[in-house]
Design an enzyme around this catalytic site. Structure first.
Site, PDB file in Angstrom:
ATOM      1  N   SER A  57     -13.940  13.226  -2.924  1.00 11.53           N
ATOM      2  CA  SER A  57     -14.835  13.753  -2.289  1.00 11.53           C
ATOM      3  C   SER A  57     -14.175  13.443  -0.479  1.00 11.53           C
ATOM      4  O   SER A  57     -15.038  12.512   0.238  1.00 11.53           O
ATOM      5  CB  SER A  57     -15.750  14.395  -2.701  1.00 11.53           C
ATOM      6  OG  SER A  57     -15.857  15.900  -2.758  1.00 11.53           O
ATOM      7  N   HIS A  79     -14.759  17.660   9.826  1.00 11.86           N
ATOM      8  CA  HIS A  79     -15.011  18.279  10.753  1.00 11.86           C
ATOM      9  C   HIS A  79     -14.635  17.998  12.322  1.00 11.86           C
ATOM     10  O   HIS A  79     -15.301  17.220  12.877  1.00 11.86           O
ATOM     11  CB  HIS A  79     -16.424  18.868  10.875  1.00 11.86           C
ATOM     12  CG  HIS A  79     -17.382  19.450   8.972  1.00 11.86           C
ATOM     13  ND1 HIS A  79     -17.187  20.945   9.227  1.00 11.86           N
ATOM     14  CD2 HIS A  79     -17.982  18.853   8.608  1.00 11.86           C
ATOM     15  CE1 HIS A  79     -18.000  20.711   7.725  1.00 11.86           C
ATOM     16  NE2 HIS A  79     -18.494  19.669   7.483  1.00 11.86           N
ATOM     17  N   HIS A 100     -11.029  20.588   3.717  1.00 16.57           N
ATOM     18  CA  HIS A 100     -11.620  19.665   2.017  1.00 16.57           C
ATOM     19  C   HIS A 100     -10.554  19.755   1.270  1.00 16.57           C
ATOM     20  O   HIS A 100      -9.942  19.818   0.422  1.00 16.57           O
ATOM     21  CB  HIS A 100     -12.513  20.859   1.717  1.00 16.57           C
ATOM     22  CG  HIS A 100     -13.106  20.696   0.252  1.00 16.57           C
ATOM     23  ND1 HIS A 100     -12.451  20.891  -0.961  1.00 16.57           N
ATOM     24  CD2 HIS A 100     -14.037  19.850  -0.210  1.00 16.57           C
ATOM     25  CE1 HIS A 100     -13.561  21.156  -2.068  1.00 16.57           C
ATOM     26  NE2 HIS A 100     -14.342  19.774  -1.551  1.00 16.57           N
ATOM     27  N   ASN A 146     -10.994  17.352  -2.970  1.00 12.65           N
ATOM     28  CA  ASN A 146     -11.624  16.207  -3.985  1.00 12.65           C
ATOM     29  C   ASN A 146     -10.995  15.947  -5.643  1.00 12.65           C
ATOM     30  O   ASN A 146      -9.990  17.525  -5.867  1.00 12.65           O
ATOM     31  CB  ASN A 146     -13.331  16.792  -3.812  1.00 12.65           C
ATOM     32  CG  ASN A 146     -12.959  18.123  -5.638  1.00 12.65           C
ATOM     33  OD1 ASN A 146     -12.964  17.891  -6.666  1.00 12.65           O
ATOM     34  ND2 ASN A 146     -12.700  18.743  -4.651  1.00 12.65           N
ATOM     35  N   ARG A 154     -11.550  14.317  -9.228  1.00 14.63           N
ATOM     36  CA  ARG A 154     -12.514  14.396 -10.027  1.00 14.63           C
ATOM     37  C   ARG A 154     -12.149  13.794 -11.693  1.00 14.63           C
ATOM     38  O   ARG A 154     -11.505  14.570 -12.170  1.00 14.63           O
ATOM     39  CB  ARG A 154     -14.000  15.165  -9.995  1.00 14.63           C
ATOM     40  CG  ARG A 154     -13.231  16.355 -10.577  1.00 14.63           C
ATOM     41  CD  ARG A 154     -15.018  17.357  -9.908  1.00 14.63           C
ATOM     42  NE  ARG A 154     -14.251  18.848 -10.410  1.00 14.63           N
ATOM     43  CZ  ARG A 154     -14.006  19.173  -9.687  1.00 14.63           C
ATOM     44  NH1 ARG A 154     -13.289  19.039  -8.649  1.00 14.63           N
ATOM     45  NH2 ARG A 154     -13.672  20.579  -9.655  1.00 14.63           N
ATOM     46  N   HIS A 186      -0.077  26.032   2.700  1.00 18.46           N
ATOM     47  CA  HIS A 186       0.367  26.439   1.124  1.00 18.46           C
ATOM     48  C   HIS A 186       1.558  25.992   0.967  1.00 18.46           C
ATOM     49  O   HIS A 186       1.716  25.687  -0.508  1.00 18.46           O
ATOM     50  CB  HIS A 186       0.347  27.639   0.649  1.00 18.46           C
ATOM     51  CG  HIS A 186      -1.031  28.337   0.843  1.00 18.46           C
ATOM     52  ND1 HIS A 186      -2.035  29.119  -0.404  1.00 18.46           N
ATOM     53  CD2 HIS A 186      -2.219  28.995   1.740  1.00 18.46           C
ATOM     54  CE1 HIS A 186      -2.797  28.766   0.311  1.00 18.46           C
ATOM     55  NE2 HIS A 186      -3.225  29.092   1.137  1.00 18.46           N
ATOM     56  N   HIS A 238     -21.943  36.774  -1.565  1.00 13.09           N
ATOM     57  CA  HIS A 238     -23.539  37.187  -0.356  1.00 13.09           C
ATOM     58  C   HIS A 238     -23.287  38.178   0.597  1.00 13.09           C
ATOM     59  O   HIS A 238     -23.780  39.082   1.118  1.00 13.09           O
ATOM     60  CB  HIS A 238     -24.509  36.474  -0.642  1.00 13.09           C
ATOM     61  CG  HIS A 238     -24.546  35.395   0.101  1.00 13.09           C
ATOM     62  ND1 HIS A 238     -23.714  33.770   0.116  1.00 13.09           N
ATOM     63  CD2 HIS A 238     -24.855  34.613   1.726  1.00 13.09           C
ATOM     64  CE1 HIS A 238     -23.364  33.487   0.502  1.00 13.09           C
ATOM     65  NE2 HIS A 238     -23.745  33.431   1.972  1.00 13.09           N
ATOM     66  N   GLY A 289     -27.856  12.074  -8.019  1.00 15.80           N
ATOM     67  CA  GLY A 289     -26.960  11.492  -7.018  1.00 15.80           C
ATOM     68  C   GLY A 289     -28.077  11.029  -5.871  1.00 15.80           C
ATOM     69  O   GLY A 289     -28.937  11.552  -5.247  1.00 15.80           O
ATOM     70  N   ARG A 290     -26.969  10.418  -4.946  1.00 10.59           N
ATOM     71  CA  ARG A 290     -27.432  10.148  -3.670  1.00 10.59           C
ATOM     72  C   ARG A 290     -27.228  10.303  -3.112  1.00 10.59           C
ATOM     73  O   ARG A 290     -25.909  11.603  -2.376  1.00 10.59           O
ATOM     74  CB  ARG A 290     -25.945   8.460  -2.546  1.00 10.59           C
ATOM     75  CG  ARG A 290     -27.169   7.402  -2.364  1.00 10.59           C
ATOM     76  CD  ARG A 290     -25.996   6.566  -1.940  1.00 10.59           C
ATOM     77  NE  ARG A 290     -25.869   4.960  -1.076  1.00 10.59           N
ATOM     78  CZ  ARG A 290     -25.636   6.026   0.615  1.00 10.59           C
ATOM     79  NH1 ARG A 290     -25.037   6.042   0.527  1.00 10.59           N
ATOM     80  NH2 ARG A 290     -26.420   5.213   1.835  1.00 10.59           N
TER      81      ARG A 290
END
Length: 302
Positions: free
Chosen positions: A92, A96, A106, A108, A110, A145, A175, A259-260
């Site tokens: 992951s 910034h 970003h 990731n 998995r 894209h 929200h 997790g950590r």
């Protein structure tokens, strides 16, 4: 399966960090090898860069976690897997940048294997990447894209549109009735068509990330900016924080598996600003909301 995926992810982590260091030209990644033995055995390699010339903060983390029970963040779409033991590994990353004209990125990948008693194990892949600009450029959106589309093309014409829409739907702040960024790819529970085909697709996605992001960084990193642009960047980073702490399944999975924490929350920016009822100050800021934070087909050439 686990050893194959682990080898690929560690090599991808090494390559991405090397390319980021080369691009930054100042800062380097610190490497933190960690291991925890608790109710869930876990280990990983966290690589963090801070205070660079180009990247204010970048984290590229690998982790391997095992446990006796899949957490709710992993079973809410697969209720039949409650009570299954699991192994989960992934990479992951979050970047910034210093310059407000360079977008946050970003990515990731998995891989999960779940098993119960003597039943055959169930496995699946997930992952993707997305882009979060403060100041948008149409050509950057098209490049991002189109690179994502090309990574999917060998696996069917329907793959990119499907995972592009999934990304738009996922990276959405309910929200605020607002997209987090311009999207990209998002997929989960991927296991149809067999392990080899799925793994090939995942590698295509992982290998395309630098092709998608670095040209944008190189094009925007030297644009002059002032205090107004920096303040808007800090404000917009707040949206990133809100999503990761409220909705992000990876964050929830990490916390639910004990997790950590340092590695889980490495995705948060080093500096951020929350401002009450902030007003729009110029046309570039308004265009972000009106034009870029609206799902659209960026692969169109017109």
């Amino acid at each position: 399966m686990i050893e194959d995926v682990k080898e690929y992810l560690l090599n991808l982590q090494k390559d991405i960090c090397s390319q980021f260091e080369k691009e930054d030209g100042k800062a380097t990644f610190i490497e933190d090898n960690w291991k925890r033995q608790n109710q869930n055995n876990s280990s990983g390699i966290s690589k963090i860069m801070t205070n660079g010339k180009v990247f204010e903060k970048a984290g590229v983390n690998f982790s391997l976690i095992t446990g006796d029970n899949l957490p709710t963040s992993a079973t809410n779409l697969r209720l039949n897997l409650k009570g299954y033991s699991f192994s989960a590994l992934g990479i992951s990353l979050v970047v910034h940048p210093n310059n407000p004209y360079v977008p946050i990125s970003h990515a990731n990948i998995r891989f999960f294997i779940a098993k119960k008693n003597n039943e055959n194990p169930i496995w699946w892949f997930g992952g993707g990447y997305d882009l979060t600009p403060c100041y948008g450029f149409d050509e950057d959106c098209k490049h991002w894209h189109n690179t994502a589309k090309n990574a999917c093309q060998d696996f069917g014409d329907d793959v990119y549109p499907k995972y592009k829409k999934w990304c738009d739907d996922y990276f959405y702040l309910k929200h605020r009735n607002e997209q987090r960024g311009i999207g990209g790819l998002f997929f989960d529970d991927l296991n149809e068509s067999g392990y080899n085909n799925c793994f090939s697709f995942v590698k295509n996605v992982g290998n395309s990330y630098l092709k998608a992001y670095l040209p944008i960084v190189q094009k925007r990193k030297n644009i002059l900016f002032g205090e107004n642009e920096k303040q808007f960047q800090l404000y917009r980073r707040g949206r990133y924080v809100e999503f990761n702490l409220i909705y992000d399944r990876g964050t929830l999975f990490g916390l639910q598996t004990n997790g950590r924490t340092e590695s889980i929350l490495m995705s948060l920016p080093p500096l951020v600003k929350f401002e009450y009822m902030r007003k729009i100050y110029n046309n570039e800021e308004q265009k972000l909301y009106d034009h870029y934070l609206k799902p659209r087909d960026w692969t169109c050439t017109t």
